[in-house]
Design a protein around this motif. Structure first.
Motif, PDB file in Angstrom:
ATOM      1  N   ASP A  69       0.821  -1.167  -0.051  1.00  0.00           N
ATOM      2  CA  ASP A  69       0.141   0.003  -0.004  1.00  0.00           C
ATOM      3  C   ASP A  69       0.859   1.098   0.013  1.00  0.00           C
ATOM      4  O   ASP A  69       2.031   1.093  -0.039  1.00  0.00           O
ATOM      5  N   GLU A  70       0.137   2.531  -0.030  1.00  0.00           N
ATOM      6  CA  GLU A  70       1.066   3.542  -0.046  1.00  0.00           C
ATOM      7  C   GLU A  70       2.150   3.821   1.023  1.00  0.00           C
ATOM      8  O   GLU A  70       3.278   4.357   0.616  1.00  0.00           O
ATOM      9  N   TYR A  71       1.883   3.515   2.069  1.00  0.00           N
ATOM     10  CA  TYR A  71       3.049   3.676   3.043  1.00  0.00           C
ATOM     11  C   TYR A  71       4.041   2.881   2.913  1.00  0.00           C
ATOM     12  O   TYR A  71       5.126   3.026   2.965  1.00  0.00           O
ATOM     13  N   THR A 100      -2.470  -5.036 -11.365  1.00  0.00           N
ATOM     14  CA  THR A 100      -3.180  -3.683 -11.710  1.00  0.00           C
ATOM     15  C   THR A 100      -2.011  -2.753 -12.065  1.00  0.00           C
ATOM     16  O   THR A 100      -0.875  -3.019 -11.925  1.00  0.00           O
ATOM     17  N   PRO A 101      -2.509  -1.405 -12.473  1.00  0.00           N
ATOM     18  CA  PRO A 101      -1.588  -0.373 -12.800  1.00  0.00           C
ATOM     19  C   PRO A 101      -0.839   0.016 -11.597  1.00  0.00           C
ATOM     20  O   PRO A 101       0.446   0.303 -11.833  1.00  0.00           O
ATOM     21  N   TYR A 102      -1.286  -0.076 -10.411  1.00  0.00           N
ATOM     22  CA  TYR A 102      -0.645   0.422  -9.153  1.00  0.00           C
ATOM     23  C   TYR A 102       0.535  -0.629  -8.938  1.00  0.00           C
ATOM     24  O   TYR A 102       1.721  -0.080  -8.640  1.00  0.00           O
ATOM     25  N   ARG A 103       0.505  -1.716  -9.128  1.00  0.00           N
ATOM     26  CA  ARG A 103       1.519  -2.681  -8.832  1.00  0.00           C
ATOM     27  C   ARG A 103       2.540  -2.360  -9.994  1.00  0.00           C
ATOM     28  O   ARG A 103       3.780  -2.410  -9.686  1.00  0.00           O
TER      29      ARG A 103
ATOM     30  N   HIS B  46      -5.556  -4.586  -0.513  1.00  0.00           N
ATOM     31  CA  HIS B  46      -6.250  -3.833   0.270  1.00  0.00           C
ATOM     32  C   HIS B  46      -5.737  -2.369  -0.155  1.00  0.00           C
ATOM     33  O   HIS B  46      -6.549  -1.255   0.525  1.00  0.00           O
ATOM     34  N   ALA B  47      -4.816  -2.030  -0.838  1.00  0.00           N
ATOM     35  CA  ALA B  47      -4.481  -0.573  -1.177  1.00  0.00           C
ATOM     36  C   ALA B  47      -5.374  -0.047  -2.053  1.00  0.00           C
ATOM     37  O   ALA B  47      -6.210  -0.314  -2.739  1.00  0.00           O
ATOM     38  N   LYS B  48      -5.725   1.295  -1.366  1.00  0.00           N
ATOM     39  CA  LYS B  48      -6.605   2.053  -2.053  1.00  0.00           C
ATOM     40  C   LYS B  48      -6.403   2.470  -3.304  1.00  0.00           C
ATOM     41  O   LYS B  48      -7.311   2.680  -4.270  1.00  0.00           O
ATOM     42  N   SER B  49      -5.044   2.468  -3.763  1.00  0.00           N
ATOM     43  CA  SER B  49      -4.653   2.816  -5.078  1.00  0.00           C
ATOM     44  C   SER B  49      -5.150   1.680  -6.213  1.00  0.00           C
ATOM     45  O   SER B  49      -4.779   1.888  -7.261  1.00  0.00           O
ATOM     46  N   GLU B  50      -5.143   0.369  -5.456  1.00  0.00           N
ATOM     47  CA  GLU B  50      -5.556  -0.862  -6.629  1.00  0.00           C
ATOM     48  C   GLU B  50      -6.836  -1.512  -6.314  1.00  0.00           C
ATOM     49  O   GLU B  50      -7.237  -2.407  -6.951  1.00  0.00           O
ATOM     50  N   VAL B  51      -7.626  -1.288  -5.026  1.00  0.00           N
ATOM     51  CA  VAL B  51      -8.526  -1.930  -4.830  1.00  0.00           C
ATOM     52  C   VAL B  51      -9.837  -1.983  -5.827  1.00  0.00           C
ATOM     53  O   VAL B  51     -10.286  -3.024  -6.198  1.00  0.00           O
ATOM     54  N   ASP B  53      -9.235  -1.826  -9.122  1.00  0.00           N
ATOM     55  CA  ASP B  53      -8.797  -2.511 -10.401  1.00  0.00           C
ATOM     56  C   ASP B  53      -8.830  -4.067  -9.874  1.00  0.00           C
ATOM     57  O   ASP B  53      -9.127  -4.800 -10.875  1.00  0.00           O
ATOM     58  N   MET B  54      -8.569  -4.271  -8.502  1.00  0.00           N
ATOM     59  CA  MET B  54      -8.377  -5.562  -8.456  1.00  0.00           C
ATOM     60  C   MET B  54      -9.582  -6.339  -8.345  1.00  0.00           C
ATOM     61  O   MET B  54     -10.059  -7.362  -8.723  1.00  0.00           O
ATOM     62  N   VAL B  55     -10.735  -5.433  -7.728  1.00  0.00           N
ATOM     63  CA  VAL B  55     -12.079  -6.155  -7.624  1.00  0.00           C
ATOM     64  C   VAL B  55     -12.461  -6.218  -9.303  1.00  0.00           C
ATOM     65  O   VAL B  55     -13.275  -7.476  -9.637  1.00  0.00           O
ATOM     66  N   GLY B  56     -11.955  -5.562 -10.159  1.00  0.00           N
ATOM     67  CA  GLY B  56     -12.441  -5.893 -11.466  1.00  0.00           C
ATOM     68  C   GLY B  56     -11.785  -7.306 -11.993  1.00  0.00           C
ATOM     69  O   GLY B  56     -12.375  -7.929 -12.971  1.00  0.00           O
ATOM     70  N   ILE B  57     -10.858  -7.790 -11.688  1.00  0.00           N
ATOM     71  CA  ILE B  57     -10.175  -8.959 -12.323  1.00  0.00           C
ATOM     72  C   ILE B  57     -10.591 -10.335 -11.407  1.00  0.00           C
ATOM     73  O   ILE B  57     -10.319 -11.431 -11.960  1.00  0.00           O
ATOM     74  N   VAL B  58     -11.175 -10.240 -10.450  1.00  0.00           N
ATOM     75  CA  VAL B  58     -11.413 -11.345  -9.544  1.00  0.00           C
ATOM     76  C   VAL B  58     -12.859 -12.034  -9.579  1.00  0.00           C
ATOM     77  O   VAL B  58     -13.806 -11.139 -10.228  1.00  0.00           O
ATOM     78  N   ASN B  59     -13.060 -13.006  -9.103  1.00  0.00           N
ATOM     79  CA  ASN B  59     -14.452 -13.772  -9.104  1.00  0.00           C
ATOM     80  C   ASN B  59     -15.272 -13.591  -7.955  1.00  0.00           C
ATOM     81  O   ASN B  59     -16.556 -13.758  -8.248  1.00  0.00           O
ATOM     82  N   ALA B  60     -14.764 -13.199  -7.063  1.00  0.00           N
ATOM     83  CA  ALA B  60     -15.694 -12.846  -5.870  1.00  0.00           C
ATOM     84  C   ALA B  60     -14.925 -12.063  -4.901  1.00  0.00           C
ATOM     85  O   ALA B  60     -13.445 -12.156  -4.862  1.00  0.00           O
ATOM     86  N   LEU B  61     -15.389 -11.466  -3.715  1.00  0.00           N
ATOM     87  CA  LEU B  61     -14.556 -10.604  -2.843  1.00  0.00           C
ATOM     88  C   LEU B  61     -15.111 -11.094  -1.431  1.00  0.00           C
ATOM     89  O   LEU B  61     -16.344 -11.270  -0.959  1.00  0.00           O
ATOM     90  N   VAL B  62     -14.102 -11.148  -0.681  1.00  0.00           N
ATOM     91  CA  VAL B  62     -14.497 -11.239   0.996  1.00  0.00           C
ATOM     92  C   VAL B  62     -13.878 -10.156   1.446  1.00  0.00           C
ATOM     93  O   VAL B  62     -12.702  -9.964   1.522  1.00  0.00           O
ATOM     94  N   ILE B  63     -14.754  -9.781   2.475  1.00  0.00           N
ATOM     95  CA  ILE B  63     -14.369  -8.544   3.357  1.00  0.00           C
ATOM     96  C   ILE B  63     -14.600  -9.196   4.637  1.00  0.00           C
ATOM     97  O   ILE B  63     -15.562  -9.687   5.115  1.00  0.00           O
ATOM     98  N   ASN B  64     -13.616  -8.964   5.611  1.00  0.00           N
ATOM     99  CA  ASN B  64     -13.456  -9.770   6.931  1.00  0.00           C
ATOM    100  C   ASN B  64     -12.785  -8.444   7.709  1.00  0.00           C
ATOM    101  O   ASN B  64     -11.828  -8.192   7.564  1.00  0.00           O
ATOM    102  N   ILE B  65     -13.472  -8.054   8.871  1.00  0.00           N
ATOM    103  CA  ILE B  65     -13.150  -6.992   9.597  1.00  0.00           C
ATOM    104  C   ILE B  65     -12.336  -7.063  10.964  1.00  0.00           C
ATOM    105  O   ILE B  65     -12.027  -6.297  11.622  1.00  0.00           O
ATOM    106  N   GLY B  66     -11.951  -8.146  10.710  1.00  0.00           N
ATOM    107  CA  GLY B  66     -10.967  -8.690  12.156  1.00  0.00           C
ATOM    108  C   GLY B  66     -10.156  -7.796  12.860  1.00  0.00           C
ATOM    109  O   GLY B  66     -10.232  -7.688  14.040  1.00  0.00           O
ATOM    110  N   THR B  67      -9.293  -7.410  11.789  1.00  0.00           N
ATOM    111  CA  THR B  67      -8.055  -6.337  12.432  1.00  0.00           C
ATOM    112  C   THR B  67      -8.418  -4.962  11.720  1.00  0.00           C
ATOM    113  O   THR B  67      -7.441  -4.296  11.266  1.00  0.00           O
TER     114      THR B  67
END
Lengths: 263, 263, 263
Positions: A69-71, A100-103, B46-51, B53-67
């Motif tokens: 990520d950015e940091y 991705t473009p960012y990578r 998870h980077a805001k800079s690529e998230v 784009d990444m969702v664009g190439i995957v078949n499914a997304l899992v969001i887990n708020i643990g940490t």
């Protein structure tokens, strides 16, 4: 070359190099365990407030962009520049290059700092060879053999060793190419096996100045250990553990006997 | 339904869906290994800079708020919205729902984006059903059966599949309820077993449009694999590994034979 | 003392304390698994938005600076202060003390908040004893015995229990010193074994008000479990798993029989 590899392996066990990893969250535990089992000392440190100091005390640096990520990217760039300033080797693992473009943009910045060694799978190396020209990604899956020419180009352009890992591993230093034919297909079903390879390349780079040899030795050790571990394993879960046990118990005699290396 | 589940399982092995997880630091390694062993392909990004784009190439997304933290929550919201825009399924794992106001507030924002599937333990699902009304938490421990009515309410309100996992697993789609009676109590002593369940639900959602079936298939596979793994294990340590080995070796025949599913 | 330790161990299994860790990325999975196997409940939470609330619901807090950065340090300071305000015990694991000025500066701030227990290896404890006076680091490797005097000084100065772990473990409370002679050398080849020790100290601190006893009990349990696990293991990989299995299966009878404790 087998003797030199075996000698490298003994040196690593004796010197226990300190290896700093700025790596991804998924594999930190694996790569630390692999380094410890092998006889190296892992340090994971990424804070901008200490990264310059940390590079100062380690023998080699590994940068792995898996969960960038950015940091973290800022830290990676600081650390890589510092390694260059101090003449210390650093290894780039361009995880997910082309996804991705960012990578790709991040990889471009890291390549500009001229890593000592790049280790990736075939798709990543193919992507990098192109990134370096026109910042576009590749997402197809390729055999390692398909990426050898890209690795040669990349090696010349960046002036570094390039390792393409896969069913066969290729280590490229300009026009020099070595291939290794150890390992086991089940290794691809354990997360972070490539990242572990890069960490081990870092460890060998910390004790052997000839980075072509260091990289070859690292890949040979992992391939042989993975092969032995797979023979005892019922699946990827037990393979991961047996790999650490094998790295811990591996002798240079066994390494020599198993290693399949070819120019 | 057993045949459909078995068919789903075969489809997953064949298609190897790409599953993006924005998940917690504790379980990233586990869930990646579980997905690989099962035959899916994990990506953690998870980077805001690529998230986006990444969702664009995957078949499914899992969001887990643990940490979770402030940065990661922003990424989660961006990714969930993107999945909706692209019509891709996304799974919410509301780890620790009810433990702190910040968790509840975050869950409220994620629920507003209408996850395709929610998977949690009984306390978490009970908490969510309330969060959705008055933003308060629950910290008591409940049996999965106690949360079935809450799951039905939540399923109707959000318009999604809800899975309550526990000694028995319940999968709820509006008024439809299926229960599964596989698994083993020792699974609760391995960290991230619930998170692994959510990741596997993500994988099945990536290959099967009927998400009620996909969720049921995912929980059946994990329950059966956990049961087989526990039989070979002396404790939670070996169970974790044997689980990966079992996921890797599981056949649809064995799945059919072991699965205890009930409407 | 053996009886008190055994009693502590039984109490822990019965009460299942909730332990919050603000710890490093490398060991989160390990320490969560160790706590679960032992019978405690782990929570990992570091967000500034919830750290105060989370400390409010747990029985003990563990702060481990392994992969510290600016954000995480702020959370650590908030959480430690909160634990003090609520009269809850907190354990400091000063990973890599002395390695960089940033680590030392951070440790200085955490020491000023007076941890209830400090657990480190000999080099770390030697470094801390000095940090507290003149903010300089130590990077040499030392035997735990060499750090006992430093531990006594540190214990008096900070007013806390200090544990120096190593081949022998020393637990120091002012002038009181106990040593434990369990464990196995191979434990040093598993990443995060020290961090696991600190997490277990946290768990015992959550159920036993006498923190000298709690710390001794924690180190005894880990030492005995590690010893039993090592006897069944071929290397560090299998050791890590067998450790969880052993923590899960350990009886107070076996603990009493194996424990080597000395004043």
């Amino acid at each position: 070359m087998k003797e030199s590899i075996s000698h490298c392996f003994e040196t690593l066990k004796e010197k226990s190099p300190l290896v700093q990893s700025i790596t991804n969250f998924v594999v930190m535990n694996n790569t630390a365990n692999a380094l410890l089992s092998l006889g190296a000392s892992p340090i994971m440190a990424h804070a901008k407030s200490e990264v310059l100091d940390m590079v100062g005390i380690v023998n080699a640096l590994v940068i792995n962009i898996g969960t960038l990520d950015e940091y973290w990217v800022e830290s990676m760039l600081l650390a890589a520049q510092r390694a260059n300033d101090l003449g210390k080797p650093w290894v780039l693992d361009p995880v997910g290059a082309g996804a991705t473009p960012y990578r790709n943009e991040t990889i471009g910045k890291l390549l500009a700092l001229k890593p000592s060694v790049i280790r990736g799978n075939a798709s990543e190396i193919l992507s990098l060879a192109q990134v370096n020209i026109k910042s576009r990604g590749v997402d197809s899956i390729h055999d390692s053999g398909e990426a050898v020419q890209a690795a040669i180009n990349l090696s010349k352009e960046v002036g570094c060793i390039v390792c393409v890992s896969g069913a066969k591993d290729f280590i490229v230093g300009g026009e020099r190419v070595v291939s290794l034919d150890n390992g086991h297909p089940m290794m691809a079903k354990v997360t972070g096996m490539g990242c572990t390879a890069s960490a081990i390349v870092g460890a060998f780079s910390g004790v052997e100045k000839d980075l072509f040899l260091a990289t070859t030795a690292a890949m040979a050790v992992l391939g042989v250990a993975g092969e032995i571990a797979a023979e005892k394993s019922d699946g990827p879960g037990t393979l991961q553990l047996h790999l650490y046990d094998t790295l811990y118990n591996l002798t240079s005699g066994e390494l020599m006997k198993r290693m399949k290396v070819e120019f």
